[in-house]
Design an enzyme around this catalytic site. Structure first.
Site, mmCIF file in Angstrom:
data_model
loop_
_atom_site.group_PDB
_atom_site.id
_atom_site.type_symbol
_atom_site.label_atom_id
_atom_site.label_comp_id
_atom_site.label_asym_id
_atom_site.label_seq_id
_atom_site.Cartn_x
_atom_site.Cartn_y
_atom_site.Cartn_z
ATOM 1 N N THR A 294 -80.032 73.215 0.918
ATOM 2 C CA THR A 294 -79.847 71.961 1.571
ATOM 3 C C THR A 294 -81.178 71.024 1.751
ATOM 4 O OG1 THR A 294 -78.821 71.930 3.286
ATOM 5 C CG2 THR A 294 -77.208 71.388 1.873
ATOM 6 N N GLU A 295 -82.280 72.175 1.644
ATOM 7 C CA GLU A 295 -83.578 71.795 2.577
ATOM 8 C C GLU A 295 -83.948 70.250 1.444
ATOM 9 O OE1 GLU A 295 -83.301 75.739 3.397
ATOM 10 O OE2 GLU A 295 -82.583 74.564 1.294
#
Length: 189
Positions: A127-128
């Site tokens: 989910t960066e």
């Protein structure tokens, strides 16, 4: 930070760092050191798991934000050393994904040779991009190695997370098992 035991010649490492096994400098260093120590042992393999409903929630963003540039300059090499220690470990590593494996925690699971996830225990994904954290080159290459090529752009550019059955269908994990059988199944691999 890490509870360990040996079962039938297999080291079982349970991450117990805070509520979510957030990756900070001290935890990355401790886990990498544990893997490096195990290189000298006669264990046949390593099973890596988390605690409760969390495998790892990834990078400790609060520490990253509070520490500023100095902390980040020290943290990124520690994270790199952890990923290298697990990814290049010379014996089989099984990630027994007991719950959520998010962002850097998902990458840590991808460093393993196999990923077995407990059914309906959580979600997995990187989910960066959703929080504006750059995706380190080594993390990208680990994910590229671990997942089917056709899903790589979706996995790394969407920020989506996947429940267990979808994670299995798309190749985030190799197998799904009942939660109570997770560690036994990982040891049997």
């Amino acid at each position: 930070m890490i509870d360990s035991k040996v079962v039938d010649g297999i080291a079982v490492l349970a991450m117990t760092h805070g509520k979510v096994n957030a990756l900070d400098i001290e935890f990355c260093d401790a886990l990498a050191a544990r893997f490096n120590d195990l290189r000298k042992s006669d264990t046949k393999a390593v099973v890596l798991t988390g605690q409760g409903g969390i495998f790892s929630a990834g990078v400790d963003l609060k520490r990253l934000s509070a520490g500023g540039a100095d902390y980040i300059r020290r943290f990124l090499p520690a994270l790199h050393r952890l990923y290298e220690a697990v990814f290049f470990y010379p014996k089989p590593v099984i990630a027994a994904v007991n719950g959520h494996a998010i962002a850097g925690g998902c990458v840590l699971a991808c460093c393993a040779d196999r990923r077995i996830m407990a059914r309906d225990a959580g979600r997995i994904g990187v989910t960066e991009i959703l929080v504006g954290v750059p995706f380190p080159a080594l993390a990208f290459e680990v994910v590229r190695f671990a997942v089917p090529p056709r899903y790589l752009p979706e996995f790394t550019l969407s920020g989506a997370t996947y429940p267990t059955d979808e994670a299995l269908r798309r190749g985030w994990v190799d197998e799904v098992t009942e939660p109570g059988q997770l560690i036994d199944r990982a040891i049997d691999c």
